[in-house]
Design an enzyme around this catalytic site. Structure first.
Site: not given
Ligand SMILES: [Fe+2]
Ligand SMILES: *[C@@H]1O[C@H](CO)[C@@H](O)[C@H](O)[C@H]1NC(C)=O
Ligand SMILES: *[C@@H]1O[C@H](CO)[C@@H](O)[C@H](O)[C@H]1NC(C)=O
Ligand SMILES: *[C@@H]1O[C@H](CO)[C@@H](O)[C@H](O)[C@H]1NC(C)=O
Ligand SMILES: *[C@@H]1O[C@H](CO)[C@@H](O)[C@H](O)[C@H]1NC(C)=O
Ligand SMILES: *[C@@H]1O[C@H](CO)[C@@H](O)[C@H](O)[C@H]1NC(C)=O
Ligand SMILES: *[C@@H]1O[C@H](CO)[C@@H](O)[C@H](O)[C@H]1NC(C)=O
Ligand SMILES: *[C@@H]1O[C@H](CO)[C@@H](O)[C@H](O)[C@H]1NC(C)=O
Length: 468
Positions: A328, A355, A357
């Site tokens: 991300h 979001h 991890h």
């Molecule tokens: Fe997420």
């Protein structure tokens, strides 16, 4: 510094170069934890797991959960699901189990998602709660009655202590169960949940039965204390291939938020005042550019914050603005560009996100000087700025995000790819003690602790570089 241990792979030369870089550019720099957990496939707990058991009795209320019903915590919205018939939407409540002398009328809703039809989802707001009082409440009248309890939050005030749990991206794996068990042992008074609840959308047809199992799994905490919901990408459930084009459909039917009480036009961004904190929830997946409802609301909301009454100003968004994980990477950048100046000007204390991890904490940094012609696009240390914490490490079906950018960027103070949860222990107007607990399989280990000082009452104190 344990950089070397993390750079397991390539040649010794590479490691030496990185260490040299680390020594020069990060003289006061951050730490990448030497704790190494491998990323393994994580499966959701089976449908017949004990944590998903349906409560006994005809049409028994299940998936009981609560959240703020107004801005200041004198109301709580209680939600639950009945499967066989709608039944009664009234909640009776009072100060003892045998003295439920108040009644609140609720109502129910249902939704279809592809070929799934939900149970009867009840929402009922209990009002006129007295501060700090323990209430018992019951629902399911006429069939199976279940009783729960909670303590109404204290009146907001500058030195009101509070223990705020911080959990993100929980899901419903064995790790999720471990995280929730550890949080229960930590014993917070409420949870700020950073989004991505059930991960039902990871199953074929976004199997919404997994929303029901998640509701039954989380009930053991959220039926007894309010959780404040942030909306994550796994709540979007936009699936035109299934004929489902209404964003956030299951989430919105199941998890109300007190958005109207803070003048917001959508459930996905709102604020509450809790003890000595003013908490603002933002939506990474709703429009936020200038002139949009969310932007205008945030601008106005920041003006409504009164730091004399609520010294701690906390923001939450699903996608982090500062993230040095390859997973991300830069997804939160558009919102950072829009909102960072507002956050710095408002002297926000802390920004929590999920979001990713893994776990990461920043120094106090800002990156607000860049104007496309001046090339000043590097985050710099800034005592006016928030600390950014990514805590998307609840332990869901997607597993860990354990590939980080190298070397660790200068804004990143501590990062570790493990599951876990945190608690913010606000002591008074100036000090809050923060602990991130690694979920080291069975054991709960305090792996990152900080004393945060308040940006309004101690604006010049650089707390973020002093590890406790
Ligand atoms: Fe997420
Ligand atoms: C629901 O239960 C409450 C409490 O027993 C009762 O007062 C109310 O009349 C019931 N409502 C309906 C619609 O049956
Ligand atoms: C349920 O009750 C709430 C609060 O009174 C109200 O805003 C909402 O419109 C009601 N919904 C339905 C479907 O009646
Ligand atoms: C929905 O469709 C799937 C796949 O065809 C099937 O396995 C499932 O049983 C269906 N569910 C319902 C409630 O009909
Ligand atoms: C989940 O955790 C609880 C509490 O520790 C335990 O009682 C339960 O057996 C666990 N369930 C699963 C499926 O891991
Ligand atoms: C902030 O709160 C304090 C204490 O309640 C009050 O005296 C002050 O007027 C408030 N400030 C604003 C701008 O409302
Ligand atoms: C951009 O930054 C430069 C250098 O600080 C400054 O001279 C210039 O006026 C800025 N441009 C705008 C449009 O703000
Ligand atoms: C606030 O709490 C901190 C930490 O417990 C303590 O050191 C400090 O003296 C307290 N300040 C006030 C004004 O009570």
């Amino acid at each position: 510094m344990a950089m070397g241990a993390r750079l397991c792979c390539s040649s010794i030369l590479f490691v030496l170069v990185v260490l040299l870089l680390a020594a020069t550019t990060m003289a006061r720099g951050g730490v990448t934890s030497s704790f190494w957990r491998k990323s393994e496939a994580t499966e959701d707990m089976p449908m017949d797991a004990d944590v998903f058991a349906v409560p006994p009795g005809p049409n028994a209320p299940q998936q009981v959960h609560m959240t703020f019903g107004d801005k200041d915590g004198t109301a709580m919205t209680v939600s639950w699901v009945t499967m066989e018939e709608a039944g009664n939407s009234t909640v009776m409540y009072g100060r003892a189990t045998d003295k439920l002398d108040m009644a609140a009328d609720g109502n129910h809703t249902r939704y279809k998602y592809h070929n799934y039809t939900s149970g009867f989802i009840h929402h009922c707001t209990l009002t006129n709660l007295e501060r700090g009082v323990k209430y018992y409440y019951a629902m399911g009248f006429g069939r199976t009655v279940r009783t729960f309890w909670f303590t109404a939050p204290p009146k907001p005030g500058p030195d009101v202590p509070f223990r705020l749990g911080l959990i993100g991206d929980l899901g419903q794996t064995a790790y999720s169960n471990s995280t929730l068990t550890h949080y229960e042992a930590t014993g917070g008074d409420a949870v700020l949940f950073m989004g991505d609840l059930s991960y039902a959308d990871k199953h074929p047809l976004h199997d919404n039965n997994r929303w029901d199992t998640w509701g039954r799994f989380s009930e053991r905490s959220v039926a007894y204390q309010p959780w404040l919901w942030v909306t994550g990408n796994h709540e979007i459930d936009y699936a035109p291939e299934l004929g489902e084009t209404m964003p956030f459909k299951p989430f919105t039917h199941r998890y109300p938020t007190p958005h109207l009480a803070s003048g917001s036009s959508e459930p996905y961004w709102y604020s509450v005042r809790l003890a000595s904190a003013h908490i603002i929830v933002l939506s990474s997946y709703s429009a936020f550019t200038k002139y949009t409802p969310q932007y205008k609301w945030l601008e106005a909301e920041l003006k409504r914050v009164n730091r004399t009454e609520t010294p701690w100003l906390i923001l939450a968004s699903h996608s982090p603005w500062y993230n040095s994980n390859n997973f991300h990477y830069m997804e939160g950048e558009p919102m950072r560009v829009q909102f960072e100046q507002l956050a710095v000007d408002a002297r926000v204390d802390l920004v929590f996100s999920g979001h990713v991890h893994a776990y990461e904490r920043s120094f106090r940094v800002s990156n607000v000087k860049y104007n496309i012609t001046d090339g000043r696009c590097t985050p710099v240390r800034d005592r006016r700025a928030p600390v950014y914490i990514t805590i998307g490490d609840g332990g869901n079906i997607e597993g860990l995000a354990n590939e980080m950018t190298q070397p660790q960027p200068a804004y990143s103070a501590f990062r570790e790819a493990s599951f876990g949860h945190a608690v913010l222990d606000i002591k008074n107007r100036t000090h809050a003690y923060y602990t991130w607990y690694r979920n080291d399989d069975g054991a709960k280990v305090a792996a990152d602790t900080m004393w945060f000082t308040n940006r309004y009452h101690m604006p010049n104190h650089d707390d973020s570089a002093t590890k406790q």
